[in-house]
Design a protein around this motif. Structure first.
Motif, PDB file in Angstrom:
ATOM      1  N   LEU A  57     -10.105   3.491  -2.801  1.00 13.02           N
ATOM      2  CA  LEU A  57      -9.260   3.373  -1.683  1.00 13.02           C
ATOM      3  C   LEU A  57      -8.001   3.961  -1.860  1.00 13.02           C
ATOM      4  CD1 LEU A  57      -8.921   2.307   1.381  1.00 13.02           C
ATOM      5  CD2 LEU A  57      -8.007   0.161   0.355  1.00 13.02           C
ATOM      6  N   ASP A  58      -7.565   5.056  -1.000  1.00 14.10           N
ATOM      7  CA  ASP A  58      -6.094   5.508  -1.298  1.00 14.10           C
ATOM      8  C   ASP A  58      -5.158   4.664  -0.442  1.00 14.10           C
ATOM      9  OD1 ASP A  58      -4.065   7.724  -1.487  1.00 14.10           O
ATOM     10  OD2 ASP A  58      -4.235   7.830   0.595  1.00 14.10           O
ATOM     11  N   VAL A  59      -4.304   4.063  -1.260  1.00  9.93           N
ATOM     12  CA  VAL A  59      -3.543   3.041  -0.746  1.00  9.93           C
ATOM     13  C   VAL A  59      -2.519   3.392   0.396  1.00  9.93           C
ATOM     14  CG1 VAL A  59      -3.772   1.366  -2.541  1.00  9.93           C
ATOM     15  CG2 VAL A  59      -1.914   3.022  -2.770  1.00  9.93           C
ATOM     16  N   TRP A  60      -2.132   4.804   0.485  1.00 11.24           N
ATOM     17  CA  TRP A  60      -1.647   5.537   1.271  1.00 11.24           C
ATOM     18  C   TRP A  60      -1.956   5.175   2.737  1.00 11.24           C
ATOM     19  CZ3 TRP A  60       3.574   5.921   2.434  1.00 11.24           C
ATOM     20  CH2 TRP A  60       3.502   6.875   3.620  1.00 11.24           C
ATOM     21  N   ALA A  75     -10.838  -8.329   4.443  1.00  8.49           N
ATOM     22  CA  ALA A  75     -11.923  -9.375   4.708  1.00  8.49           C
ATOM     23  C   ALA A  75     -13.257  -8.444   3.783  1.00  8.49           C
ATOM     24  CB  ALA A  75     -12.596  -9.350   6.259  1.00  8.49           C
ATOM     25  N   VAL A  76     -13.404  -7.247   4.187  1.00 12.36           N
ATOM     26  CA  VAL A  76     -14.277  -6.383   3.151  1.00 12.36           C
ATOM     27  C   VAL A  76     -14.011  -6.430   1.720  1.00 12.36           C
ATOM     28  CG1 VAL A  76     -15.252  -4.176   2.947  1.00 12.36           C
ATOM     29  CG2 VAL A  76     -14.788  -4.946   5.148  1.00 12.36           C
ATOM     30  N   ALA A  77     -12.738  -6.417   1.508  1.00 13.32           N
ATOM     31  CA  ALA A  77     -12.365  -6.472   0.024  1.00 13.32           C
ATOM     32  C   ALA A  77     -12.726  -7.684  -0.800  1.00 13.32           C
ATOM     33  CB  ALA A  77     -10.863  -6.318  -0.147  1.00 13.32           C
ATOM     34  N   LYS A  78     -13.075  -8.778   0.104  1.00 17.11           N
ATOM     35  CA  LYS A  78     -13.368 -10.229  -0.581  1.00 17.11           C
ATOM     36  C   LYS A  78     -14.831  -9.834  -0.939  1.00 17.11           C
ATOM     37  CE  LYS A  78     -10.222 -12.863   1.890  1.00 17.11           C
ATOM     38  NZ  LYS A  78      -9.913 -13.751   2.928  1.00 17.11           N
ATOM     39  N   VAL A  79     -15.702  -8.967  -0.349  1.00 14.79           N
ATOM     40  CA  VAL A  79     -17.140  -8.798  -0.667  1.00 14.79           C
ATOM     41  C   VAL A  79     -17.270  -7.558  -1.566  1.00 14.79           C
ATOM     42  CG1 VAL A  79     -19.328  -8.375   0.474  1.00 14.79           C
ATOM     43  CG2 VAL A  79     -17.636  -9.730   1.545  1.00 14.79           C
ATOM     44  N   LEU A  80     -16.595  -6.709  -1.397  1.00 16.51           N
ATOM     45  CA  LEU A  80     -16.840  -5.296  -2.192  1.00 16.51           C
ATOM     46  C   LEU A  80     -15.603  -4.973  -2.967  1.00 16.51           C
ATOM     47  CD1 LEU A  80     -18.029  -2.732   0.594  1.00 16.51           C
ATOM     48  CD2 LEU A  80     -19.345  -4.120  -0.966  1.00 16.51           C
ATOM     49  N   PRO A  81     -15.955  -4.888  -4.198  1.00 19.36           N
ATOM     50  CA  PRO A  81     -14.944  -4.530  -5.194  1.00 19.36           C
ATOM     51  C   PRO A  81     -14.059  -3.135  -4.814  1.00 19.36           C
ATOM     52  CG  PRO A  81     -16.897  -3.962  -6.331  1.00 19.36           C
ATOM     53  CD  PRO A  81     -17.223  -4.459  -4.754  1.00 19.36           C
ATOM     54  N   VAL A  82     -12.844  -3.150  -5.055  1.00 21.03           N
ATOM     55  CA  VAL A  82     -11.700  -2.228  -4.554  1.00 21.03           C
ATOM     56  C   VAL A  82     -11.346  -1.529  -5.806  1.00 21.03           C
ATOM     57  CG1 VAL A  82      -9.866  -1.618  -3.389  1.00 21.03           C
ATOM     58  CG2 VAL A  82     -11.512  -3.085  -2.326  1.00 21.03           C
ATOM     59  N   ILE A  83     -11.130  -0.255  -5.926  1.00 21.10           N
ATOM     60  CA  ILE A  83     -10.351   0.410  -6.952  1.00 21.10           C
ATOM     61  C   ILE A  83      -9.363   1.144  -6.097  1.00 21.10           C
ATOM     62  CG2 ILE A  83     -10.391   2.080  -8.566  1.00 21.10           C
ATOM     63  CD1 ILE A  83     -13.311   1.327  -9.344  1.00 21.10           C
ATOM     64  N   ALA A  84      -8.125   0.955  -6.372  1.00 17.47           N
ATOM     65  CA  ALA A  84      -6.899   1.563  -5.638  1.00 17.47           C
ATOM     66  C   ALA A  84      -6.584   2.819  -6.307  1.00 17.47           C
ATOM     67  CB  ALA A  84      -5.879   0.723  -5.405  1.00 17.47           C
ATOM     68  N   LEU A  85      -6.311   3.929  -5.315  1.00 22.64           N
ATOM     69  CA  LEU A  85      -5.770   5.251  -5.852  1.00 22.64           C
ATOM     70  C   LEU A  85      -4.600   5.419  -4.999  1.00 22.64           C
ATOM     71  CD1 LEU A  85      -9.136   7.332  -5.330  1.00 22.64           C
ATOM     72  CD2 LEU A  85      -8.257   6.229  -7.421  1.00 22.64           C
ATOM     73  N   SER A  86      -3.597   6.221  -5.744  1.00 22.11           N
ATOM     74  CA  SER A  86      -2.383   6.767  -5.151  1.00 22.11           C
ATOM     75  C   SER A  86      -1.712   7.632  -5.713  1.00 22.11           C
ATOM     76  CB  SER A  86      -1.494   5.510  -5.293  1.00 22.11           C
ATOM     77  OG  SER A  86      -0.047   5.601  -4.834  1.00 22.11           O
ATOM     78  N   GLN A 103      -9.195  -4.246  -8.366  1.00 20.37           N
ATOM     79  CA  GLN A 103      -9.549  -4.507  -9.659  1.00 20.37           C
ATOM     80  C   GLN A 103      -9.024  -3.343 -10.671  1.00 20.37           C
ATOM     81  OE1 GLN A 103     -12.458  -4.876  -7.233  1.00 20.37           O
ATOM     82  NE2 GLN A 103     -11.450  -7.096  -7.370  1.00 20.37           N
ATOM     83  N   SER A 104      -8.623  -2.278 -10.017  1.00 18.32           N
ATOM     84  CA  SER A 104      -7.954  -1.270 -10.833  1.00 18.32           C
ATOM     85  C   SER A 104      -7.111  -0.504 -10.043  1.00 18.32           C
ATOM     86  CB  SER A 104      -9.172  -0.302 -11.247  1.00 18.32           C
ATOM     87  OG  SER A 104      -9.909  -1.015 -12.296  1.00 18.32           O
ATOM     88  N   PHE A 105      -6.035   0.295 -10.783  1.00 21.55           N
ATOM     89  CA  PHE A 105      -5.338   0.924  -9.731  1.00 21.55           C
ATOM     90  C   PHE A 105      -5.041   2.348 -10.711  1.00 21.55           C
ATOM     91  CE2 PHE A 105      -1.143   2.576  -9.047  1.00 21.55           C
ATOM     92  CZ  PHE A 105      -0.923   2.713  -7.845  1.00 21.55           C
ATOM     93  N   PHE A 106      -5.374   3.418 -10.116  1.00 21.88           N
ATOM     94  CA  PHE A 106      -5.380   4.699 -10.672  1.00 21.88           C
ATOM     95  C   PHE A 106      -4.172   5.551  -9.891  1.00 21.88           C
ATOM     96  CE2 PHE A 106      -9.372   3.291 -12.148  1.00 21.88           C
ATOM     97  CZ  PHE A 106      -9.395   3.823 -13.388  1.00 21.88           C
ATOM     98  N   ARG A 107      -3.402   6.174 -10.617  1.00 21.66           N
ATOM     99  CA  ARG A 107      -2.540   7.256  -9.901  1.00 21.66           C
ATOM    100  C   ARG A 107      -3.432   8.556  -9.961  1.00 21.66           C
ATOM    101  NH1 ARG A 107       2.181  10.641 -11.739  1.00 21.66           N
ATOM    102  NH2 ARG A 107       3.241  11.114  -9.803  1.00 21.66           N
ATOM    103  N   LYS A 108      -3.074   9.439  -8.954  1.00 20.36           N
ATOM    104  CA  LYS A 108      -3.698  10.489  -8.784  1.00 20.36           C
ATOM    105  C   LYS A 108      -2.753  11.626  -9.437  1.00 20.36           C
ATOM    106  CE  LYS A 108      -5.141   9.683  -4.100  1.00 20.36           C
ATOM    107  NZ  LYS A 108      -5.256  10.254  -2.801  1.00 20.36           N
ATOM    108  N   PRO A 109      -3.617  12.846 -10.288  1.00 17.70           N
ATOM    109  CA  PRO A 109      -4.703  12.845 -10.400  1.00 17.70           C
ATOM    110  C   PRO A 109      -5.420  11.745 -11.457  1.00 17.70           C
ATOM    111  CG  PRO A 109      -3.579  14.570 -11.624  1.00 17.70           C
ATOM    112  CD  PRO A 109      -2.735  13.627 -10.627  1.00 17.70           C
TER     113      PRO A 109
END
Length: 132
Positions: A57-60, A75-86, A103-109
């Motif tokens: 998920l792109d947090v922007w 609500a969906v994030a409580k069921v499916l794992p989310v990896i944030a990208l920004s 669960q994770s945060f990654f900076r693009k690229p």
């Protein structure tokens, strides 16, 4: 195990078509089924009832959503794992990632190997209880 039971889906939610395309190719190369979505509402429409999946998920894009859409995403994030990208590693982006339970945060690229490792980790269930 049936073929459908072994399919691992990764939703790629990003407003940038080139990011969706690149991430989808990366997922395909790793044996994952990519489902690109141009927006959070599009993702929410596709992900109804999905259980064996992960969300990149792109947090922007999430930051720009109206409150009702963000609540549905939470609500969906409580069921499916989310990896944030920004594209930016700023405190606001990290705060939103925490609020979404990422669960994770990654900076693009993004480093492809690190991202695939993170996806594998969260899809095994290890990431659901990880501290942020």
């Amino acid at each position: 195990m049936s073929k459908s039971a072994s399919v691992r889906i990764v939703y790629v939610v990003d407003g940038d078509a080139s990011v969706r395309e690149g991430m989808s190719r990366l997922m395909d190369s790793a044996g994952l089924e990519a489902r690109p979505c141009a927006s959070v509402p599009e993702f929410l429409d596709q992900a109804r009832g999905m259980r064996v999946a992960c969300v990149l998920l792109d947090v922007w894009g999430a930051r720009q959503c109206e409150l009702a859409v963000r609540n549905a995403l939470l609500a969906v994030a409580k069921v499916l794992p989310v990896i944030a990208l920004s594209s930016s590693d700023d405190p606001t982006a990290r705060q939103l990632a925490r609020e979404l339970g990422a669960q994770s945060f990654f900076r693009k690229p993004v480093d492809a190997a690190a991202l695939l490792d993170s996806i594998e980790w969260v899809m095994q269930g290890d990431g659901r209880s990880a501290p942020n």
